[in-house]
Scaffold this motif. Structure first.
Motif, PDB file in Angstrom:
ATOM      1  N   GLU A 248       1.899   7.749   7.976  1.00  0.00           N
ATOM      2  CA  GLU A 248       0.641   7.008   8.136  1.00  0.00           C
ATOM      3  C   GLU A 248       0.373   6.131   6.922  1.00  0.00           C
ATOM      4  OE1 GLU A 248      -2.528   5.545  10.054  1.00  0.00           O
ATOM      5  OE2 GLU A 248      -1.194   7.072  10.899  1.00  0.00           O
TER       6      GLU A 248
ATOM      7  N   THR B 228       0.853  -1.180   0.000  1.00  0.00           N
ATOM      8  CA  THR B 228       0.000   0.000   0.000  1.00  0.00           C
ATOM      9  C   THR B 228       0.894   1.236   0.000  1.00  0.00           C
ATOM     10  OG1 THR B 228      -1.884   1.084   1.091  1.00  0.00           O
ATOM     11  CG2 THR B 228      -0.181   0.156   2.530  1.00  0.00           C
TER      12      THR B 228
ATOM     13  N   ASP C  29       1.493  -4.028   3.156  1.00  0.00           N
ATOM     14  CA  ASP C  29       0.230  -3.963   3.887  1.00  0.00           C
ATOM     15  C   ASP C  29       0.475  -4.254   5.357  1.00  0.00           C
ATOM     16  OD1 ASP C  29      -1.281  -3.352   1.664  1.00  0.00           O
ATOM     17  OD2 ASP C  29      -1.860  -5.432   1.255  1.00  0.00           O
ATOM     18  N   GLY C  30      -0.204  -3.498   6.215  1.00  0.00           N
ATOM     19  CA  GLY C  30      -0.057  -3.724   7.654  1.00  0.00           C
ATOM     20  C   GLY C  30       1.231  -3.180   8.229  1.00  0.00           C
TER      21      GLY C  30
ATOM     22  N   ASP D  18      -9.831   1.483  -1.000  1.00  0.00           N
ATOM     23  CA  ASP D  18     -10.218   2.501  -0.032  1.00  0.00           C
ATOM     24  C   ASP D  18     -10.075   3.884  -0.650  1.00  0.00           C
ATOM     25  OD1 ASP D  18      -9.080   4.475   2.243  1.00  0.00           O
ATOM     26  OD2 ASP D  18     -10.530   3.071   3.096  1.00  0.00           O
TER      27      ASP D  18
ATOM     28  N   ARG E 161      -1.697   3.844   4.416  1.00  0.00           N
ATOM     29  CA  ARG E 161      -3.111   3.779   4.071  1.00  0.00           C
ATOM     30  C   ARG E 161      -3.620   2.359   4.276  1.00  0.00           C
ATOM     31  NH1 ARG E 161      -2.734   6.868  -1.793  1.00  0.00           N
ATOM     32  NH2 ARG E 161      -1.911   8.863  -1.011  1.00  0.00           N
ATOM     33  N   PRO E 162      -4.911   2.205   4.491  1.00  0.00           N
ATOM     34  CA  PRO E 162      -5.473   0.854   4.578  1.00  0.00           C
ATOM     35  C   PRO E 162      -5.230   0.092   3.287  1.00  0.00           C
ATOM     36  CG  PRO E 162      -7.050   2.491   5.352  1.00  0.00           C
ATOM     37  CD  PRO E 162      -5.925   3.248   4.715  1.00  0.00           C
ATOM     38  N   ALA E 163      -5.094  -1.216   3.390  1.00  0.00           N
ATOM     39  CA  ALA E 163      -4.901  -2.047   2.213  1.00  0.00           C
ATOM     40  C   ALA E 163      -6.131  -2.008   1.332  1.00  0.00           C
ATOM     41  CB  ALA E 163      -4.585  -3.479   2.622  1.00  0.00           C
TER      42      ALA E 163
END
Length: 369
Positions: A341, A242, A266-267, A360, A343-345
């Motif tokens: 920060e 991401t 991710d994560g 997203d 971002r969400p996957a």
């Protein structure tokens, strides 16, 4: 950044956190992509030019440069760049050409970008009223004012080399130049002067009907690269990855701070130390990916700066107090991170579906340059 670069900060009119620096001139396709992806606006509205770095255009247009649209500034930058390229191809020194154009703008009181563009398009006509200074070989201009240079030109022409060498030290050349310029109706510049003439460009905005001709002239300028394609950070994000948004300390203006990006897994959790090994690795990997993606485009430096906020290393950055963080390829982050920060996957797409439509919203706002 060369003499003709015009670096402006563009900000979204309704979201001060969306914005960034753009170095003009750029081709229209790149400007459109930057406005959509970085500033978050479309169709030419909803933004403001809130800051700029000093340079040739700032000197010519003055402190009110921010009042103009970025499209008009870019048109002027493209026209001037193209006109200078034509002049250099005709064996004219590029710096002398810029001085001629700036002096002509002063003589005609041209203070609008479209007027500067019109003067550039008529540079051949401007040249008819331009004369370079004739100065003795012993002359050392230093920080001489245009009035002093013109005064020396006049005195040398009247007195000849021997008398000038003997007497010029006791002359007020600046006053002489100011008086003689007024009497002769000329406007002195840094390397020559423009004689009084009929205006070649309007002092106000160029009429709409003339903009098409200026756009046609500006289209002669292209960056020294292969056929342009916009950059989208989403194009270098792989499966299982991401984008992380971050800001830098001291990088803000009164109108907000640029938000930069890099690619992370991710994560990804940066933890409390945003200069940990994992973050530095992500930054360097993103920098290398951008370099590969911009191969042949000739704009890697600009894209890397706009997307990541990086700068090329300078010797003064050896100072431990400078605060820069060394990266790969000879680049640095000029200051520590203020925020980081991920971002969400993106959501997984059903078979046959376009995964970009399910991502997203924050991922869909990837920066374009």
């Amino acid at each position: 950044m060369d003499d003709l670069s015009l670096r402006v900060y563009l900000e979204n009119g309704s979201d001060a956190m969306r914005g960034g620096w753009l170095e003009l001139p750029v081709v229209p396709e790149r400007l459109d992509a930057f406005m959509r992806g970085v500033v978050g606006v479309d169709d030419g509205g909803g933004y403001a030019v809130v800051d700029h770095e000093p340079g040739w255009f700032g000197d010519v247009l003055g402190s009110g440069l921010e009042a103009f649209s970025v499209s008009s500034l870019n048109l002027a930058a493209r026209c001037v760049a193209h006109a200078r390229d034509l002049a250099v191809a005709d064996s004219v020194d590029g710096d002398v050409f810029l001085d001629m154009l700036a002096t002509a703008a002063e003589s005609e009181d041209v203070r609008f970008p479209s007027g500067i563009a019109a003067l550039a398009a008529r540079a051949g006509d401007v040249a008819e009223f331009w004369t370079e200074y004739s100065l003795p070989d012993s002359w050392r201009a230093g920080n001489s004012s245009p009035d002093e240079l013109y005064g020396a030109h006049v005195a040398y022409g009247l007195m000849g080399d021997d008398a000038y060498s003997s007497l010029s030290y006791c002359m007020d050349l600046e006053r002489l130049g100011r008086d003689e310029a007024s009497n002769a109706g000329v406007t002195p510049g840094a390397s020559g002067f423009v004689s009084d003439h009929e205006p070649l460009a309007p002092s106000g905005p160029v009429p709409d009907g003339a903009l098409d001709a200026l756009e046609a002239f500006a289209s002669g300028w292209r960056p020294p690269s292969a056929e342009y394609r916009p950059f989208d950070i989403a194009d270098i994000v792989c499966e299982g990855e991401t984008v992380a948004d971050y800001t830098l300390e001291g990088d803000g203006t009164n109108w907000g701070a640029p938000v930069y990006q890099c690619v992370v897994d991710d994560g990804f959790d940066a933890g409390s130390d945003v200069f940990g090994v994992d973050v530095l690795s992500a930054l360097e990997d993103t920098l290398r990916r951008i370099r590969s993606a911009r191969a042949g485009m000739g704009d890697f430096d600009e894209v890397a700066r706009e997307v990541m906020g990086v700068e090329q290393f300078r010797p003064e950055m050896y100072d431990d107090d400078y605060g820069s963080v060394a990266l790969d390829l000879g680049y640095v982050l000029p200051s520590p991170m203020a925020s980081f920060e991920p971002r969400p996957a993106a959501a997984s797409a059903p078979d046959g579906a376009d995964p970009t439509l399910l991502a997203d919203d924050s991922a869909a706002s990837s920066r374009l340059v």
